[in-house]
Enzyme design. Structure first.
Site, PDB file in Angstrom:
ATOM      1  N   SER A  91       0.904  -1.566  -0.064  1.00 14.09           N
ATOM      2  CA  SER A  91      -0.159  -0.241  -0.120  1.00 14.09           C
ATOM      3  C   SER A  91       0.852   1.307   0.235  1.00 14.09           C
ATOM      4  O   SER A  91       2.029   0.737   0.126  1.00 14.09           O
ATOM      5  CB  SER A  91      -0.627  -0.011   1.038  1.00 14.09           C
ATOM      6  OG  SER A  91      -0.082   0.239   2.118  1.00 14.09           O
ATOM      7  N   LYS A  92      -0.031   2.244  -0.271  1.00 14.92           N
ATOM      8  CA  LYS A  92       0.948   3.541  -0.648  1.00 14.92           C
ATOM      9  C   LYS A  92      -0.212   4.326  -0.137  1.00 14.92           C
ATOM     10  O   LYS A  92      -1.217   4.759  -0.666  1.00 14.92           O
ATOM     11  CB  LYS A  92       1.715   3.884  -1.442  1.00 14.92           C
ATOM     12  CG  LYS A  92       2.528   5.033  -1.582  1.00 14.92           C
ATOM     13  CD  LYS A  92       3.560   4.683  -0.369  1.00 14.92           C
ATOM     14  CE  LYS A  92       5.423   3.652  -1.074  1.00 14.92           C
ATOM     15  NZ  LYS A  92       6.059   3.738   0.189  1.00 14.92           N
ATOM     16  N   GLY A  93       0.335   6.137   0.823  1.00 16.80           N
ATOM     17  CA  GLY A  93      -0.473   7.492   0.881  1.00 16.80           C
ATOM     18  C   GLY A  93       0.285   8.220   0.137  1.00 16.80           C
ATOM     19  O   GLY A  93       1.543   8.460   0.753  1.00 16.80           O
ATOM     20  N   ASP A 115       7.772   7.448   5.173  1.00 18.90           N
ATOM     21  CA  ASP A 115       8.479   7.624   3.516  1.00 18.90           C
ATOM     22  C   ASP A 115       8.702   9.230   3.823  1.00 18.90           C
ATOM     23  O   ASP A 115       8.633   9.916   4.891  1.00 18.90           O
ATOM     24  CB  ASP A 115       7.086   7.671   3.143  1.00 18.90           C
ATOM     25  CG  ASP A 115       7.385   7.431   1.187  1.00 18.90           C
ATOM     26  OD1 ASP A 115       8.070   8.070   1.188  1.00 18.90           O
ATOM     27  OD2 ASP A 115       6.923   6.023   1.146  1.00 18.90           O
TER      28      ASP A 115
END
Length: 1026
Positions: A571-573, A627
């Site tokens: 996943s990534k935001g 991140d």
């Protein structure tokens, strides 16, 4: 009056019969402003005006007396202003009356102002209940110049009064006055203990003016704000009057244009204010107080009902106080809910309007996507179609033409997601009543309405995309009273497969006043970082905005491949800061997290979270990691989830500080340990000595990956590029000085230039016309930094990107990494930074002989560390977690110290296994390493899914053997397998089982094994364990 003692629980609720109603006596909450020198000042003003001669002498006394006695201007004005300023204002008022008389008008247009460093006064003619759409727009100016910018070191308070008289006996105009003054706090830097004491953190003038009752109310609101992310609202009904007072508290700089937007809101409901105050406090809190009354003779809902709607919609105004559609709200064409809905759909259109068309689809079937040249043509066409077909401005222009369609589309959205919170106790809210009288059309009827109302196909596409949005929203906090940003859990099935071939499992859209953002995941249980994206200028922002979702999708897809060794999927935001909000990454991150939590926390928490419509109907948990730009915020997110009673708070974020049981990636070099294994693997396979190898590195000593790469390596680094500029030395950059910067996490701008050789240089981004040792002149330092990785000077044996924007190297500039004979300037590349190269660029370099290991293989140490951090949080109960995983007062638990070392060993072992598998498969098949990396990842992910749900899981003996090998040894020794199986959710244990078997098998037999390979693997696996 009754005062709530439950600071967090009773805020922002629409009152029900079970709640207490605040009432207050019909007196001001502030001591009246009295100017003792008023009479003497009047005489001086008369003398001044007589001397000037502008007013007829026989009218001077009358005009001055009216100004002082009949207008009802607060004494604060006379105390602040000089005789000359007051006289000038009286002359301006007299001139306006003369002009109105000649035009036969009974209304004056008056705008008086004076601005100084310490105090500002604005006076203008004002009709009750009407916003200023033209003219100086003083409230907006006050927001932008004073209130939005207020911080504890420089803050401004505001008092505003409406005159109770008219400008003359024959004129109906009233005046509104604004007095802005600089704050002088009792204690500018309060301690945590002092922050809750209003007498410590307030402005000196406020303390003199406020009544004891006001101090009590404000202190209670202030302390609630300190416990919250969003606004806190109290409403007081004035005894013996229809006046209602709102007290609104919020954190400084957490919203913009809020003061002026609140005026638009209560004007919409035919209310006007007699007084308004904004107070600042040195603990970072702002409190606004509004004295609201119904506009005389207005046709509309009574204030006793409309005030509740104002309270309910204040959170929408707080979230998005100013949008490009604001004028529709100010002019009563759209409600605030319809306006905000239109704005959100505008953003949705920008990212998801299908702009490629059938011609592009046909072209993709004709061209060969495995051919880099064909792929380059397709990519360029896709970018051009997206950029040029529907610009932001074009979409907004179309939306602005059809407010009536926006109303209908909003009604379609609201009928699904609106919950009438008052239906069980009081009469329905006004928005519910509006919805009940609004024409509700089905999806087919709306499509037909759009088709017959719009003028062309483009307009139809834009407005039909609103329907796509409505149809795919599974849940939203749009109607939550305490929201700080808008969040939408989307069903991602609307994403076209041609553009997004990997199926997305879950997707969130988040919109705030400082940012927009997404979260994408490819599996139910998934892990990935949250990235903040900044823009140096308008051009960069335009590019970032256009590519935001595609970047998020690509990062999450990379994460999915990267997570092959761990139980969680990828996943990534992403959080894109608005162009004028580049200094608010923390504010944006906190709003992003809080609004996503609104949709993750199940049930109802009074005053914090109300019931919402859940079309997803399954519990969800997201795992956030650090991140770019968010490493320092992980502690806050975990603590905030705990404050909001989220059951998953311990595992919600990773990379936390050690005091919270976290394993910080940067402190222990977790990401670097994986990347550097590939560097060492290349040296080992080719018999190279690290000390003799030259290296280029992007991402400097201030970053996680960059600093640890410097500390862990022994090579001859010739160039480093970071946010501050370019550092270069052909002889090799002084490693002792580099290590100093890495240990201190400082940019290369801090490098001592005396440590450079005669061939070395340092060029910073803000420098221009710099002459290099070779005679070359750098015209622009920023441009030089941005393109140095493709500059002819950047030649080295190995290139290790440890930072940089996605797609820094694509087919458009990859040829600049080759000399005129096609010989690459780097022999080896280990891609530490995510997506630094496009796949097409990687393939082009491999075709020219470069050995390149892509991000999904090299950069997986951080996710492994995060996964094992979460596993410990799931395995230990709260007391055990505190004892074994939390570092207190510098004392590191023995288990924690040993566990970190085991995590590092697992990272290095997994990296070495994949490196060996890739090297072996490349040697056998000659296939590009970039393709093999994807093949390995896909093979592991697919086999993992199969293993979790086939009969092997039911083999208890095999399951125990696999899990005993998969769980970290230290957790097994500390708790035992049985305890781990009891505490860790079965879905998570299944994922551990599948990931362990799948990765071991694929690393040993490759992505395309023979039919009997798995049988052989299982036999050898079980035999070695017996």
């Amino acid at each position: 009056m009754t005062i709530s003692t439950e600071l967090g629980a009773q805020r922002l609720l629409v009152p029900s019969t079970l709640e207490k109603t605040h009432t207050v006596k019909n007196v001001s909450g502030y001591n009246a402003n009295e100017f003792p020198g008023k009479e003497e000042q009047m005489v001086s003003v008369c003398d001044f005006l007589s001397g000037v001669g502008f007013l007829p002498k026989d009218l001077v006394q009358n005009e001055v007396s009216w100004f002082y006695g009949n207008l009802g201007i607060d004494d604060y004005y006379f105390a602040l202003e000089t005789v000359e300023t007051i006289a000038n204002h009286i002359m301006a008022l007299y001139g306006a009356k003369i002009l109105a008389y000649t035009r036969h008008e009974s209304v004056l247009d008056i705008n008086l102002e004076r601005e100084t460093d310490d105090a500002t006064v604005y006076i203008h003619s004002s009709k009750p209940g009407v916003s200023q759409l033209n003219g100086p727009k003083y409230e907006k100016r006050i927001d932008e110049k004073y209130l939005d910018a207020s911080v504890r070191t420089l803050a401004y308070r505001l008092e505003s009064y409406r005159s109770n008289g008219t400008v003359s006996s024959s004129m109906t105009s009233q005046l509104r006055c604004y007095f802005v003054t600089k704050c002088h706090f009792v204690n500018e830097n309060p301690t945590p203990e002092q922050e809750t004491d209003i007498r410590q953190v307030a402005d000196v003038t406020f303390l003199k003016k406020a009544t004891d009752h006001t101090l009590q109310v404000y202190e209670e609101v202030m302390n609630s704000v300190l416990q919250r992310t969003g606004p806190v609202i109290e409403m007081y009904q004035v005894e013996g009057s229809r006046e209602h007072r709102l007290v609104i508290g919020y954190r400084q700089r957490s919203t913009q244009n809020f003061f002026s937007a609140m005026s638009d809101l209560y004007h919409y409901y035919n209310l006007y204010s007699t007084r308004k105050y904004v107070e600042q406090f040195s603990n970072g809190v702002t409190i606004m107080s509004l004295y609201l009354n119904p506009v005389p003779n207005a046709r509309g809902f009574p204030i006793e009902h409309s005030i509740h709607q104002v309270i309910k919609e204040t959170s929408l105004i707080y979230c998005l106080p100013n949008t490009p559609l604001q004028s529709f709200f100010q002019s009563n064409q759209l409600s605030v809910q319809e306006t905000v809905y239109g704005y959100v759909c505008w953003i949705f259109c920008q990212h998801f309007l299908n702009r490629l068309g059938s011609e592009y689809l046909a072209l993709t079937t004709i061209l060969d996507r495995t051919n880099p040249i064909h792929e380059e043509v397709l990519n360029k066409m896709k970018k051009r179609l997206r950029q040029e077909t529907f610009t932001r401005e074009y979409i907004l222009d179309i939306i602005s033409q059809y407010p009536e369609l926006i109303k209908l589309l909003y009604a379609n959205f609201a009928t699904v997601h609106y919950v009438n919170q008052r239906e069980a106790t009081l009469q329905p809210t006004l928005s519910y009543q509006r919805l009940s009288t609004q024409e509700i059309l089905t999806e087919d009827q709306l499509r037909d309405k759009i088709k017959h109302t719009t003028s062309n196909a483009h307009e139809q596409m834009v407005l039909e995309s609103f329907l796509v949005f409505n149809k795919h929203v599974l849940k939203t906090n749009f109607y939550q009273s305490t929201k700080v940003a808008l969040s939408f859990r989307m069903d991602p099935s609307f994403l076209p497969e041609i553009e997004y071939p990997n199926k997305v499992y879950g997707m969130f859209l988040v919109v705030g006043s400082e940012f927009r953002g997404f979260h994408v995941r490819f599996r139910d249980v998934a892990r990935g970082g949250i990235r903040i994206i900044k823009s140096r200028n308008t051009e960069a922002y335009s590019i970032n905005q256009r590519t935001l979702f595609d970047e998020n999708y690509a990062l999450a897809a990379t994460q999915q491949r990267k997570n092959k060794d761990i139980p969680e999927g990828g996943s990534k935001g992403t959080i894109l800061l608005d162009m004028d909000q580049q200094d608010k990454p923390r504010v944006a991150f906190e709003k992003y997290v809080d609004s996503v939590l609104d949709l993750l926390i199940i049930g109802k928490t009074p005053g914090i979270k109300e019931t919402l419509v859940d079309r997803y109907k399954k519990p969800e948990i997201l795992f956030f990691g650090p991140d770019e730009g968010t490493a320092d915020y992980m502690d806050w997110a975990s603590a905030h989830a705990r404050r909001r009673n989220a059951s998953f708070w311990k595992a919600f974020t990773t990379g936390k500080s050690q005091s919270l049981g976290g394993i910080p990636h940067d402190l222990f070099g977790m990401t670097t340990r994986s990347v550097h294994q590939y560097v060492l693997g290349i040296y080992r396979k080719l018999g190279l000595r690290e000390e003799e190898c030259t290296k280029l590195q992007t991402g400097g000593p201030d970053g996680d990956l960059g600093s640890n790469e410097i500390k862990i390596s022994k090579d001859k680094t010739t160039a480093i590029v970071d946010g501050s500029g370019v550092l270069y030395d052909e002889e090799g950059i002084d490693r002792e000085e580099l290590t100093r910067l890495a240990n201190a996490r400082l940019m290369i701008s801090n490098f001592n230039p005396e440590k450079l050789s005669s061939k070395g240089f340092k060029v910073l981004v803000d420098e221009n016309n710099v002459k290099l040792p070779n005679g070359m002149v750098v015209d622009n330092g920023l441009q030089f930094r941005n393109t140095f990785h493709v500059n002819q000077l950047s030649s080295a044996m190995i290139f290790v990107p440890c930072g940089g924007r996605p797609e820094s190297v694509d087919l458009g500039n990859v040829t600049r990494l080759l000399d005129q004979d096609g010989v690459p300037r780097f022999k080896y590349v280990v891609e530490g930074a995510n997506l630094f190269f496009t796949q097409e660029a990687r393939l082009r370099l491999e075709k020219n002989g470069v050995v390149i290991f892509k991000d999904a293989s090299a950069n997986k140490g951080g996710v492994t560390s995060s996964s094992l951090e979460v596993l410990a949080a799931l395995a230990f109960n709260n007391e055990e977690f505190e004892e074994h995983m939390c570092v207190r007062d510098g004392k590191v638990p023995a288990f924690y110290d040993a566990y970190v070392k085991e995590v590092q060993e697992i990272i290095e072992r997994n990296a070495a296994l994949e490196f060996e598998a890739l090297w072996r498969e490349h040697k056998i098949s000659k296939a590009p390493l970039s393709i093999l990396s994807d093949d390995l990842s896909i093979a592991i992910v697919q086999l993992n899914e199969q293993l979790q749900h086939n009969s092997l899981w039911n083999n208890i003996e095999l399951r125990r053997i696999v899990l005993e090998a998969a769980f970290p040894n230290l957790l097994l020794k500390q708790l035992g397998l049985e305890t781990l199986l009891q505490r860790v959710p079965e879905s998570y244990v299944r994922a551990i089982f599948g990931a362990s078997l799948a990765s071991q098998f694929v690393y040993k037999y490759g992505p395309n094994p023979s039919q009997f390979a798995f049988f052989e693997f299982m036999n050898s696996f079980t035999s070695t364990k017996n």
